[in-house]
Write an enzyme that holds these catalytic residues in place. Structure first.
Site, PDB file in Angstrom:
ATOM      1  N   TYR A   1      -0.556  12.647   6.627  1.00 33.31           N
ATOM      2  CA  TYR A   1      -0.622  11.533   7.522  1.00 33.31           C
ATOM      3  C   TYR A   1       1.010  11.657   7.724  1.00 33.31           C
ATOM      4  O   TYR A   1       1.910  11.971   7.199  1.00 33.31           O
ATOM      5  CB  TYR A   1      -0.506  10.109   7.236  1.00 33.31           C
ATOM      6  CG  TYR A   1      -1.989   9.456   7.832  1.00 33.31           C
ATOM      7  CD1 TYR A   1      -2.871  10.202   8.233  1.00 33.31           C
ATOM      8  CD2 TYR A   1      -2.778   8.197   6.864  1.00 33.31           C
ATOM      9  CE1 TYR A   1      -3.817   9.432   8.338  1.00 33.31           C
ATOM     10  CE2 TYR A   1      -3.670   7.918   6.649  1.00 33.31           C
ATOM     11  CZ  TYR A   1      -5.022   8.325   8.244  1.00 33.31           C
ATOM     12  OH  TYR A   1      -5.774   7.872   7.890  1.00 33.31           O
TER      13      TYR A   1
ATOM     14  N   ARG B   1       1.218   7.687  -6.543  1.00 32.55           N
ATOM     15  CA  ARG B   1       0.011   8.054  -6.164  1.00 32.55           C
ATOM     16  C   ARG B   1       0.709   9.748  -6.145  1.00 32.55           C
ATOM     17  O   ARG B   1       0.103  10.878  -6.772  1.00 32.55           O
ATOM     18  CB  ARG B   1      -1.087   7.712  -5.211  1.00 32.55           C
ATOM     19  CG  ARG B   1      -1.838   8.626  -5.642  1.00 32.55           C
ATOM     20  CD  ARG B   1      -3.211   7.603  -4.385  1.00 32.55           C
ATOM     21  NE  ARG B   1      -3.488   7.499  -3.572  1.00 32.55           N
ATOM     22  CZ  ARG B   1      -4.747   7.043  -2.683  1.00 32.55           C
ATOM     23  NH1 ARG B   1      -4.945   7.133  -3.107  1.00 32.55           N
ATOM     24  NH2 ARG B   1      -4.150   6.531  -1.160  1.00 32.55           N
TER      25      ARG B   1
ATOM     26  N   TYR C   1       1.049  -1.036   0.191  1.00 32.12           N
ATOM     27  CA  TYR C   1       0.229  -0.348   0.425  1.00 32.12           C
ATOM     28  C   TYR C   1       0.875   1.323  -0.303  1.00 32.12           C
ATOM     29  O   TYR C   1       0.425   2.345  -0.800  1.00 32.12           O
ATOM     30  CB  TYR C   1      -0.780   0.161   1.203  1.00 32.12           C
ATOM     31  CG  TYR C   1      -1.933   1.086   1.393  1.00 32.12           C
ATOM     32  CD1 TYR C   1      -2.482   1.427   0.408  1.00 32.12           C
ATOM     33  CD2 TYR C   1      -1.624   2.173   2.436  1.00 32.12           C
ATOM     34  CE1 TYR C   1      -3.480   2.769   0.406  1.00 32.12           C
ATOM     35  CE2 TYR C   1      -2.453   3.187   2.613  1.00 32.12           C
ATOM     36  CZ  TYR C   1      -2.675   3.598   1.493  1.00 32.12           C
ATOM     37  OH  TYR C   1      -3.744   4.510   1.762  1.00 32.12           O
TER      38      TYR C   1
ATOM     39  N   ARG D   1     -11.387  13.264   2.699  1.00 35.91           N
ATOM     40  CA  ARG D   1     -12.599  12.846   3.375  1.00 35.91           C
ATOM     41  C   ARG D   1     -13.338  12.502   2.920  1.00 35.91           C
ATOM     42  O   ARG D   1     -14.686  11.338   2.877  1.00 35.91           O
ATOM     43  CB  ARG D   1     -12.630  12.957   5.276  1.00 35.91           C
ATOM     44  CG  ARG D   1     -11.367  12.934   5.753  1.00 35.91           C
ATOM     45  CD  ARG D   1     -10.371  11.355   6.362  1.00 35.91           C
ATOM     46  NE  ARG D   1      -9.535  11.688   6.684  1.00 35.91           N
ATOM     47  CZ  ARG D   1      -8.598  10.352   7.495  1.00 35.91           C
ATOM     48  NH1 ARG D   1      -8.609   9.896   6.796  1.00 35.91           N
ATOM     49  NH2 ARG D   1      -7.990  10.119   7.530  1.00 35.91           N
TER      50      ARG D   1
ATOM     51  N   GLU E   1     -13.977  -1.555   6.790  1.00 33.51           N
ATOM     52  CA  GLU E   1     -14.095   0.408   6.277  1.00 33.51           C
ATOM     53  C   GLU E   1     -15.304   0.028   5.836  1.00 33.51           C
ATOM     54  O   GLU E   1     -15.525  -0.739   4.872  1.00 33.51           O
ATOM     55  CB  GLU E   1     -12.980   0.054   5.656  1.00 33.51           C
ATOM     56  CG  GLU E   1     -13.090   1.891   4.706  1.00 33.51           C
ATOM     57  CD  GLU E   1     -11.782   1.661   3.728  1.00 33.51           C
ATOM     58  OE1 GLU E   1     -10.144   1.543   4.669  1.00 33.51           O
ATOM     59  OE2 GLU E   1     -11.196   1.934   3.180  1.00 33.51           O
TER      60      GLU E   1
HETATM   61  C1  3EB Z   1      -7.624   5.880   6.357  1.00 32.93           C
HETATM   62  O1  3EB Z   1      -8.662   6.499   6.586  1.00 32.93           O
HETATM   63  C2  3EB Z   1      -8.304   4.374   5.700  1.00 32.93           C
HETATM   64  O2  3EB Z   1      -5.903   5.155   0.152  1.00 32.93           O
HETATM   65  O3  3EB Z   1      -7.363   5.889  -1.299  1.00 32.93           O
HETATM   66  C3  3EB Z   1      -9.535   5.382   3.329  1.00 32.93           C
HETATM   67  C4  3EB Z   1      -9.743   5.586   2.491  1.00 32.93           C
HETATM   68  C5  3EB Z   1      -8.421   4.515   3.287  1.00 32.93           C
HETATM   69  C6  3EB Z   1      -8.952   5.997   0.953  1.00 32.93           C
HETATM   70  C7  3EB Z   1      -6.705   5.762   0.062  1.00 32.93           C
HETATM   71  C8  3EB Z   1      -7.344   4.374   2.077  1.00 32.93           C
HETATM   72  C9  3EB Z   1      -8.073   5.526   0.925  1.00 32.93           C
HETATM   73  O4  3EB Z   1      -6.330   5.660   6.725  1.00 32.93           O
HETATM   74  C10 3EB Z   1      -7.361   3.659   4.527  1.00 32.93           C
END
Ligand code: 3EB
Length: 338
Positions: free
Chosen positions: A208, A155, A148, A221, A328
């Site tokens: 992050y 990306r 990932y 989000r 999820e």
């Molecule tokens: C998170 O909140 C959970 O990499 O496009 C959620 C939605 C998550 C999209 C992405 C990853 C992605 O980090 C994982």
């Protein structure tokens, strides 16, 4: 347009096959190991997500309808349809030996997004609203790094090269592990901008810390978007994360309750930006991705409690992008107005 005026419908295979000659059909996605032959032959931009269905899955297709007749196109490996306002596209890329220096998934991720951005520029749909990413073995480790995270590097590089890393240009998204497939990306873009939303309970994913990989995940989000007569809320894949930390390790019911708390906070954010009525949990449709099939009952019980017994949620097995995340949920809602 779909009969009830909605951009999106949850359909059965027969219903989707019956819509394939609808000139306003932008494209679709299909969940399940086998793609029905009538859909394979439909000639649509179609994302086939080879994830096992967990609860019988009566309506595993999602279709996207525009407001006008669509034009079909293929460019840079992207199959798309567009109606003058919206463009839905799909690209699949095998992971091939990269440039020698970078791992294949990183290269495939970067190339897929570069192709996608090229299509958006050439066709004149610059605003990326929503992206669905699926990749094989998402939690596997290659060259000391989780796959990932390889994907995130590629990306991020493509977004950076396209000058798309500003908060307002980052789309809503999901990224899930599905065994055995190529990298598959579907997306919805438009001539007009959406509003990107963040969750006050969560650190923005694009911020992050490096503990989660050398490049942060590139998604917002949620996205709130308008087309004539409709307002759409696209909720990104939402997990049991508070701040940037996974909470409730090993407890699928508690993780699901945390997801619901995250959704409530996000819906409140959307309500603050929308000019219309508040968004409610019981108007969401979507997909629940469950890592371990034996957790289905626990997850489903919590979601039924929060969203209602008739919520159109399709439950599938997929791997979430952190090894400690068990579930999820991604979702959308539509408000019609005059
Ligand atoms: C998170 O909140 C959970 O990499 O496009 C959620 C939605 C998550 C999209 C992405 C990853 C992605 O980090 C994982």
């Amino acid at each position: 347009m779909g009969e009830d005026g909605h951009l999106h419908h949850c359909l059965s295979a027969a219903e989707l096959a019956g819509s394939r000659n609808d000139p306003t059909l932008l494209g679709a996605s299909w969940l399940g190991p086998e793609l029905p032959a009538e859909l394979a032959a439909a000639g649509l931009p179609l994302q086939h997500i080879r994830a096992p269905l967990l609860d019988g899955g009566g309506r595993p297709a999602e279709a996207w309808f525009g407001a006008r007749s669509c034009r079909d196109g293929m460019a840079h490996g992207v199959h798309f349809r567009c109606d003058g306002q919206l463009l839905f596209g799909v690209i699949s890329l095998a992971e091939e030996a990269g440039d020698g220096a970078s791992p294949p998934l990183q290269v495939a991720g970067q190339r897929a997004y570069e192709s996608l951005f090229r299509v958006l520029a050439e066709e004149g749909y610059p605003h990326l609203w929503r992206v669905w990413n699926y990749l094989d073995d998402i939690n596997g480790t290659v060259a000391g790094l989780e796959r990932y995270r390889h994907f995130n590097i590629g990306r991020h590089q493509a977004f950076d090269n396209a000058n798309r890393l500003q908060g307002c240009t980052i789309p809503a998204a999901s990224a899930l592990g599905v065994a055995g497939g190529p990298l598959s990306i579907a997306f919805l873009a438009a001539r007009t901008a959406c509003i990107s939303l963040e969750n006050p309970r969560q650190l923005s994913a694009y911020r992050y810390p490096a503990d989660y990989g050398p490049r942060s995940p590139t998604f917002s989000r949620a996205a709130l978007a308008r087309i004539p007569g409709q307002e759409w809320l696209f909720v990104s894949g939402t997990a049991s994360i508070v701040g940037h930390l996974t909470v409730h390790q090993g407890d699928p019911a508690a993780q699901t309750r945390e997801i619901i708390a995250n959704l409530e906070a996000l819906l409140a954010e959307a309500g603050g930006v929308s000019t219309g009525p508040a968004y409610r949990l019981d108007e969401l449709s979507g997909r629940a991705y469950v890592r371990h099939p034996e957790h289905l009952a626990a997850v489903q019980a919590e979601l039924v409690r929060a969203l209602g017994a008739h919520a159109p949620i399709v439950y599938v097995q997929a791997d979430v992008c952190r090894a400690d995340l068990l579930v999820e949920l991604e979702a959308q809602a539509c408000h019609l107005f005059v």
